[in-house]
Design a protein around this motif. Structure first.
Motif, mmCIF file in Angstrom:
data_model
loop_
_atom_site.group_PDB
_atom_site.id
_atom_site.type_symbol
_atom_site.label_atom_id
_atom_site.label_comp_id
_atom_site.label_asym_id
_atom_site.label_seq_id
_atom_site.Cartn_x
_atom_site.Cartn_y
_atom_site.Cartn_z
ATOM 1 N N LEU A 15 7.083 9.418 -0.879
ATOM 2 C CA LEU A 15 5.998 8.371 -0.740
ATOM 3 C C LEU A 15 6.594 7.373 0.196
ATOM 4 O O LEU A 15 8.053 6.912 0.117
ATOM 5 C CB LEU A 15 5.765 7.723 -1.612
ATOM 6 N N ARG A 16 5.935 6.771 1.081
ATOM 7 C CA ARG A 16 6.303 5.623 1.870
ATOM 8 C C ARG A 16 5.405 4.320 1.445
ATOM 9 O O ARG A 16 4.185 4.460 1.688
ATOM 10 C CB ARG A 16 6.337 5.887 3.342
ATOM 11 N N LEU A 17 6.066 3.570 1.113
ATOM 12 C CA LEU A 17 5.231 2.182 0.652
ATOM 13 C C LEU A 17 5.449 1.327 2.046
ATOM 14 O O LEU A 17 6.245 1.064 2.491
ATOM 15 C CB LEU A 17 5.808 1.467 -0.476
ATOM 16 N N SER A 18 4.204 0.635 2.063
ATOM 17 C CA SER A 18 4.235 -0.620 3.224
ATOM 18 C C SER A 18 3.768 -1.736 2.429
ATOM 19 O O SER A 18 3.097 -1.893 1.591
ATOM 20 C CB SER A 18 3.064 -0.069 4.280
ATOM 21 N N SER A 44 0.921 -1.090 0.088
ATOM 22 C CA SER A 44 0.248 0.112 0.111
ATOM 23 C C SER A 44 0.952 1.268 -0.129
ATOM 24 O O SER A 44 1.924 0.973 0.121
ATOM 25 C CB SER A 44 -1.152 0.007 1.156
ATOM 26 N N GLY A 45 0.194 2.405 -0.205
ATOM 27 C CA GLY A 45 0.966 3.680 -0.407
ATOM 28 C C GLY A 45 1.177 4.211 -1.419
ATOM 29 O O GLY A 45 1.756 5.194 -1.768
ATOM 30 N N GLY A 46 1.224 3.747 -2.504
ATOM 31 C CA GLY A 46 1.351 4.086 -3.937
ATOM 32 C C GLY A 46 0.361 5.387 -4.215
ATOM 33 O O GLY A 46 -0.465 5.332 -3.627
ATOM 34 N N TYR A 83 8.877 -1.436 4.881
ATOM 35 C CA TYR A 83 8.488 -0.325 4.356
ATOM 36 C C TYR A 83 9.671 0.061 3.315
ATOM 37 O O TYR A 83 10.664 -0.426 3.212
ATOM 38 C CB TYR A 83 8.568 0.776 5.428
ATOM 39 N N LEU A 84 9.127 0.749 2.356
ATOM 40 C CA LEU A 84 10.130 1.709 1.382
ATOM 41 C C LEU A 84 9.812 3.317 1.355
ATOM 42 O O LEU A 84 8.819 3.649 0.897
ATOM 43 C CB LEU A 84 10.013 1.163 -0.072
ATOM 44 N N LYS A 100 19.974 4.427 -4.519
ATOM 45 C CA LYS A 100 20.700 4.664 -3.245
ATOM 46 C C LYS A 100 20.823 6.177 -2.990
ATOM 47 O O LYS A 100 21.059 6.894 -3.946
ATOM 48 C CB LYS A 100 22.188 4.098 -3.748
ATOM 49 N N GLY A 101 20.540 6.616 -1.838
ATOM 50 C CA GLY A 101 20.556 7.800 -1.184
ATOM 51 C C GLY A 101 19.325 8.356 -1.386
ATOM 52 O O GLY A 101 18.835 9.533 -0.764
ATOM 53 N N ARG A 102 18.476 7.736 -2.225
ATOM 54 C CA ARG A 102 16.927 8.487 -2.075
ATOM 55 C C ARG A 102 15.882 7.428 -1.466
ATOM 56 O O ARG A 102 14.938 7.962 -1.020
ATOM 57 C CB ARG A 102 16.568 8.530 -3.755
ATOM 58 N N PHE A 103 15.931 6.206 -1.579
ATOM 59 C CA PHE A 103 15.193 5.394 -1.147
ATOM 60 C C PHE A 103 15.770 4.407 0.267
ATOM 61 O O PHE A 103 17.022 4.482 0.294
ATOM 62 C CB PHE A 103 14.860 3.981 -2.080
ATOM 63 N N ALA A 104 14.895 4.082 1.100
ATOM 64 C CA ALA A 104 15.371 3.497 2.394
ATOM 65 C C ALA A 104 14.351 2.369 2.735
ATOM 66 O O ALA A 104 13.202 2.668 2.930
ATOM 67 C CB ALA A 104 15.466 4.570 3.540
ATOM 68 N N ILE A 105 14.888 1.244 2.940
ATOM 69 C CA ILE A 105 13.983 0.075 3.319
ATOM 70 C C ILE A 105 14.082 -0.070 4.803
ATOM 71 O O ILE A 105 15.160 0.214 5.263
ATOM 72 C CB ILE A 105 14.295 -1.242 2.451
ATOM 73 N N SER A 106 13.022 -0.420 5.300
ATOM 74 C CA SER A 106 13.129 -0.710 6.642
ATOM 75 C C SER A 106 12.360 -1.612 7.148
ATOM 76 O O SER A 106 11.323 -2.173 6.230
ATOM 77 C CB SER A 106 12.784 0.315 7.567
ATOM 78 N N ARG A 107 12.147 -2.423 8.316
ATOM 79 C CA ARG A 107 11.162 -3.344 8.704
ATOM 80 C C ARG A 107 10.695 -3.294 10.278
ATOM 81 O O ARG A 107 11.392 -2.524 10.968
ATOM 82 C CB ARG A 107 11.871 -4.778 8.556
ATOM 83 N N ASP A 108 9.455 -3.639 10.294
ATOM 84 C CA ASP A 108 9.024 -3.557 11.768
ATOM 85 C C ASP A 108 8.384 -5.050 11.997
ATOM 86 O O ASP A 108 7.426 -5.541 11.604
ATOM 87 C CB ASP A 108 7.901 -2.551 12.127
ATOM 88 N N ASN A 109 9.259 -5.804 12.790
ATOM 89 C CA ASN A 109 8.881 -7.291 12.949
ATOM 90 C C ASN A 109 7.590 -7.192 13.897
ATOM 91 O O ASN A 109 6.623 -8.391 13.856
ATOM 92 C CB ASN A 109 10.057 -7.890 13.411
ATOM 93 N N GLY A 110 7.353 -6.344 14.709
ATOM 94 C CA GLY A 110 6.398 -6.447 15.670
ATOM 95 C C GLY A 110 5.031 -6.047 14.788
ATOM 96 O O GLY A 110 3.984 -6.679 15.233
ATOM 97 N N LYS A 111 5.067 -5.376 13.753
ATOM 98 C CA LYS A 111 4.056 -5.310 12.903
ATOM 99 C C LYS A 111 3.928 -6.146 11.634
ATOM 100 O O LYS A 111 3.112 -6.013 11.114
ATOM 101 C CB LYS A 111 3.888 -3.713 12.696
#
Length: 126
Positions: A18-21, A7-9, A80-81, A65-76
């Motif tokens: 934008l932040r994609l989930s 989602s998030g597009g 994310y991007l 690189k430098g524009r996008f960042a990936i992350s994770r929330d294991n609890g949820k």
């Protein structure tokens, strides 16, 4: 049954963010490497970013690189991007993927990932 839902597009102007989930159900994210890919019309899938099983390492394609960042929330159970400084060339369908046997040398390979989402469209246009 494992399900990934992006989602998030949307439609944004150049330079926007934008932040994609990607919400994952049916499997805990712990122990899985995560990735984002995209596919523009008429083009092959392009790997964008990956994050290791522990979240301690991230990897990016040169194009983001430098524009996008990936992350994770294991609890949820969500990955994310964060996308900044978007360009018209970023227009594509964006997909998340997970895999529990991904090795570093194969991070950018589609075949390394076991489960995929259906995608969310990102359009960058003025």
């Amino acid at each position: 049954q494992v399900q990934l839902v992006e989602s998030g597009g949307g439609l944004v102007q150049p330079g926007s963010s934008l932040r994609l989930s990607c919400a994952v159900s049916g499997r805990t994210l712990r122990g899985y490497a995560l990735a984002w890919f995209r596919q523009a019309p008429g083009k092959e899938y392009e790997w964008l970013a990956s994050i290791s099983r522990t979240g301690g390492s991230t990897y990016y394609a040169d194009s983001v690189k430098g524009r996008f960042a990936i992350s994770r929330d294991n609890g949820k159970n969500t990955v994310y991007l964060q996308m900044n400084s978007l360009k018209p060339d970023d227009t594509a369908a964006y997909y998340c993927a997970i895999g529990n046997r991904v090795i570093t040398s194969a991070l950018s390979s589609r075949s390394a990932y076991d489960f995929w989402g259906q995608g969310t469209q990102v359009t960058v246009s003025s």
